[in-house]
Design an enzyme around this catalytic site. Structure first.
Site, short mmCIF file in Angstrom:
data_model
loop_
_atom_site.label_atom_id
_atom_site.label_comp_id
_atom_site.label_asym_id
_atom_site.label_seq_id
_atom_site.Cartn_x
_atom_site.Cartn_y
_atom_site.Cartn_z
N GLU A 41 6.60 -4.13 -2.06
CA GLU A 41 5.93 -5.34 -1.39
C GLU A 41 5.14 -4.66 -0.08
O GLU A 41 5.66 -4.21 0.75
CB GLU A 41 6.70 -6.29 -1.18
CG GLU A 41 6.06 -7.80 -0.86
CD GLU A 41 6.77 -8.99 -0.51
OE1 GLU A 41 8.09 -8.50 -0.75
OE2 GLU A 41 6.39 -9.86 -0.01
N ARG A 265 21.44 0.41 -4.11
CA ARG A 265 20.74 0.64 -3.07
C ARG A 265 21.30 1.71 -2.24
O ARG A 265 22.44 2.01 -2.14
CB ARG A 265 20.06 -0.76 -2.68
CG ARG A 265 21.12 -1.33 -1.54
CD ARG A 265 20.60 -2.79 -1.20
NE ARG A 265 19.35 -2.75 -0.34
CZ ARG A 265 18.24 -3.25 -0.54
NH1 ARG A 265 17.91 -3.67 -1.68
NH2 ARG A 265 17.20 -2.88 0.49
N LYS A 275 13.26 -4.39 5.68
CA LYS A 275 11.80 -4.41 6.42
C LYS A 275 11.66 -5.52 7.43
O LYS A 275 11.22 -5.15 8.47
CB LYS A 275 10.78 -4.52 5.49
CG LYS A 275 10.43 -2.99 4.59
CD LYS A 275 9.27 -3.34 3.79
CE LYS A 275 9.75 -3.85 2.29
NZ LYS A 275 8.82 -3.68 1.45
P1 ATP Z 1 13.73 -4.46 1.93
O1 ATP Z 1 14.99 -5.29 1.73
O2 ATP Z 1 14.02 -3.27 2.88
O3 ATP Z 1 12.50 -5.44 2.53
P2 ATP Z 1 12.65 -4.65 -0.49
O4 ATP Z 1 13.74 -4.20 -1.60
O5 ATP Z 1 12.24 -5.97 -0.15
O6 ATP Z 1 13.30 -3.86 0.72
P3 ATP Z 1 10.38 -3.52 -1.77
O7 ATP Z 1 9.03 -3.17 -1.20
O8 ATP Z 1 10.49 -4.85 -2.64
O9 ATP Z 1 11.34 -3.73 -0.74
O10 ATP Z 1 11.04 -2.29 -2.54
C1 ATP Z 1 10.23 -1.64 -3.15
C2 ATP Z 1 11.16 -0.83 -3.97
O11 ATP Z 1 12.25 -0.14 -3.40
C3 ATP Z 1 12.24 -1.64 -4.89
O12 ATP Z 1 12.22 -1.21 -6.39
C4 ATP Z 1 13.23 -1.85 -4.42
O13 ATP Z 1 14.54 -1.96 -5.20
C5 ATP Z 1 13.37 -0.29 -3.90
N1 ATP Z 1 14.32 -0.44 -2.76
C6 ATP Z 1 14.08 -0.95 -1.27
N2 ATP Z 1 15.23 -0.75 -0.72
C7 ATP Z 1 15.79 0.11 -1.17
C8 ATP Z 1 17.30 1.13 -0.74
N3 ATP Z 1 17.97 0.75 0.14
N4 ATP Z 1 17.34 2.02 -1.97
C9 ATP Z 1 17.04 2.10 -2.85
N5 ATP Z 1 16.04 1.50 -3.17
C10 ATP Z 1 15.42 0.41 -2.46
MG MG Z 2 11.35 -6.88 -1.98
#
Ligand code: ATP
Ligand code: MG
Length: 563
Positions: A41, A265, A275
């Site tokens: 995102e 994760r 984020k």
């Molecule tokens: P955050 O919680 O940091 O905002 P998010 O999951 O909302 O992270 P996205 O931009 O939606 O962030 O993530 C893009 C991809 O990266 C998704 O498939 C998510 O599952 C993966 N991802 C995000 N954080 C991690 C992590 N700590 N370990 C592994 N994969 C991750």
């Molecule tokens: Mg997300």
């Protein structure tokens, strides 16, 4: 198959992670092309957790000669921005990967809208006039079923009409939503008539003002996967409860059957990885920006001196698990040391200087010493460094009252200067307050290059720079951004992760460096002998180089893992 090859095949299977096992099974059942996607995102910069997802998704596509798309999951106009889109693309490429297609969930808004109408026509979606709060309250609990909305049984015609008017902007934010008609008594709360669309009169960073209704994550994500014919949609563990809904939309629309798989994760000690929290650190000036070298973002790790290879090695060592765990930050540091040790040049720098005068070394004499550039890489050759009568050494390498078995410099003691002579400390010069100003030493003229006048050996070797030719530099020494292993847990009542910030995480010192270091470019990396790995910072000016300490030489990980 004979016994032996059978064994090889089993070993191979054991070395596969669980997703690779699923993929190989699917290939043997006729799956022609593996398609994955990385779906960020664009609401912030990528962090080391995303690097895991990137390496996994792109890595699988490479391994199985498939494709991996970069898809921006830009369905929420409120938090998203093109600045983030650009940085994400740069980070993925920097990590060493190329996407097959660059897509945006917002490009699918028309298709998603059409499919929503299709579900309405199949009587599988309805417009609900309840407020967000009423919907929440009628969802029920884990033990009690929810209550059906009084608007649940609207006719298909009425629903179609209302949904079109929602799209046309006839209602205000929050007036209505579109919900899937599934089951208000479903044991999985997410299946209790989840919201598919909400009204939001906000300009979108790509579609502008075309839309005032936006699809929810659960509705948009699986459908986007399906449009791209993603075969293996890999996401983090917390999405496992969303899987039935993911499948429900795909099955009821009868579209390409993408399937979702969840892995653990990545969590790292002494770091936060959401984020939202990273944005807070930036916005509230707890750090100097998204690329502050103390941040866990890719852009910050890069500025700090991490290489793509070191991050890929790290992700590889962490592996792909099905259960959440916390990885020791020491492992990440171990990986960057492993990589840099092999390829970066050695240089000498003194971060906390103390003057040293070799009293029996001829005044004005200039002597060139050959220093090895990298003992791990014989192709890297040697460089010439000027030696002299006045040098700087590290304050830490001298002790006035040393304990037994002290191998560095002390009064009356001997030590070797790296690549040069054995010296003996004869006198400690102090000011009135007892602060050490200079060390006066003598040198053994015959000890150049490893020997000595009488065959004696000394145990300690210390680094030095020539006081007459050395240049100055700012060196930034970073420590962990948080002082607690898990910063999310605050000791204060009602506290937050901010309570655990390490107030001492950035120290800047004025160092003396070998003149050759001034010729380096921003991003160049070196090992400062005996101190650690350093990377030239983008804040450097031509006459004022700045180096970031990537990591010290001390390995906490090897010790930990040997326990
Ligand atoms: P955050 O919680 O940091 O905002 P998010 O999951 O909302 O992270 P996205 O931009 O939606 O962030 O993530 C893009 C991809 O990266 C998704 O498939 C998510 O599952 C993966 N991802 C995000 N954080 C991690 C992590 N700590 N370990 C592994 N994969 C991750
Ligand atoms: Mg997300």
């Amino acid at each position: 198959m004979d016994k032996e090859t059978e064994g090889v095949k089993d070993d191979y299977k054991d070395s596969l992670n669980f997703i690779e096992k699923i993929i190989e099974e699917d290939i043997s059942n006729g799956c022609k092309e593996i398609i994955t996607r990385f779906p960020p995102e664009p609401n912030g910069y990528l962090h080391i957790g995303h690097a895991k997802s990137i390496c996994l998704n792109f890595g699988l596509a490479l391994k199985y000669s498939g494709k991996c798309n970069l898809r921006f999951d830009d369905t929420n106009p409120v938090k998203e921005d093109t600045e983030y889109v650009d940085s994400i693309k740069e980070d993925v490429q920097w990590l060493g990967f190329n996407w097959a297609g660059e897509y945006y969930a917002s490009d699918y808004f028309d298709q998603l809208y059409e499919w929503a109408e299709e579900l309405i026509k199949k009587d599988k979606a309805y417009v609900d006039d309840q407020t967000q709060e009423e919907i929440r309250l009628s969802r029920g609990t884990v033990t009690e079923p929810g209550k059906e909305s009084p608007f649940r049984n609207r006719t298909v015609e009425e629903n179609l009409d209302l949904f079109r008017r929602m799209k046309n902007g006839e209602f205000n934010d929050g007036d209505k939503v579109l919900r899937a008609k599934i089951d208000m008594a479903h044991p999985n709360m997410l299946m209790r008539d989840p919201i598919m669309y909400r009204i939001n009169h906000t300009e979108h960073h790509r579609t502008g003002n075309k839309w005032c209704i936006y699809p929810m994550y659960d509705y948009a994500h699986g459908e986007s996967d399906s449009i791209e014919k993603v075969t293996h949609s890999i996401c983090t563990l917390e999405f496992d409860v969303h899987r039935p809904l993911y499948n429900w939309f795909i099955d009821n629309l009868e579209i390409f059957p993408s399937r979702q798989y969840e892995f653990a994760r990545l969590n790292l000690t002494y770091t936060v990885m959401s984020k939202r929290k990273l944005l807070q650190l930036v916005k509230e000036n707890f750090v100097l920006g998204w690329d502050d070298p103390r941040m866990p973002t890719i852009i910050a790790l890069r500025r700090r001196g991490y290489t793509p290879e070191s991050i890929r090695l790290f992700v590889d060592k962490v592996g792909v698990a099905k259960r959440d765990n916390i990885i020791d930050l020491g492992l990440l540091e171990y990986c960057v040391r492993e990589d840099l040790n092999k390829r970066v040049l050695r240089r000498m720098a003194v971060l906390d200087p103390i003057k040293l005068v070799i009293t029996n070394y001829p005044e004005g004499k200039k002597e060139i010493i050959n220093c090895v550039n990298n003992p791990e890489d014989s192709d890297s050759g040697t460089r010439e460094v000027e030696f002299g009568r006045e040098l700087y050494i590290e304050r830490d390498d001298f002790m006035e009252n040393p304990p037994k078995k002290y191998f560095k410099l002390s009064p009356g003691g001997e030590v070797r200067l790296r690549y040069a002579y054995i010296i003996k400390c004869q006198e400690v010069i102090k000011d009135e307050d007892g602060n050490i100003l200079e060390l006066h030493c003598t040198y053994d003229e015959q000890s150049h290059g490893g020997g000595s006048s009488d065959g004696r050996k000394v145990k300690g070797i210390i680094h030095w720079v020539n006081a007459n030719t050395a240049k100055t530099a700012e060196v930034r020494l970073f420590d962990r951004l948080f002082s607690k292993e898990n910063p999310d847990i605050s000791d204060k009542e009602g506290g937050t992760f901010l309570d655990n910030l390490n107030s001492d995480s950035l120290k800047s010192v004025h160092a003396f460096i070998e003149p050759s270091l001034c010729d380096s470019e921003v991003g160049d990396k070196f090992q400062f002998e005996r101190l650690g790995y350093f990377c030239k910072d983008r804040d450097s000016l031509p006459d004022k180089p700045i180096f970031n300490r990537t990591v010290t030489l001390k390995d906490t990980w090897a010790k930990l893992s040997a326990k």
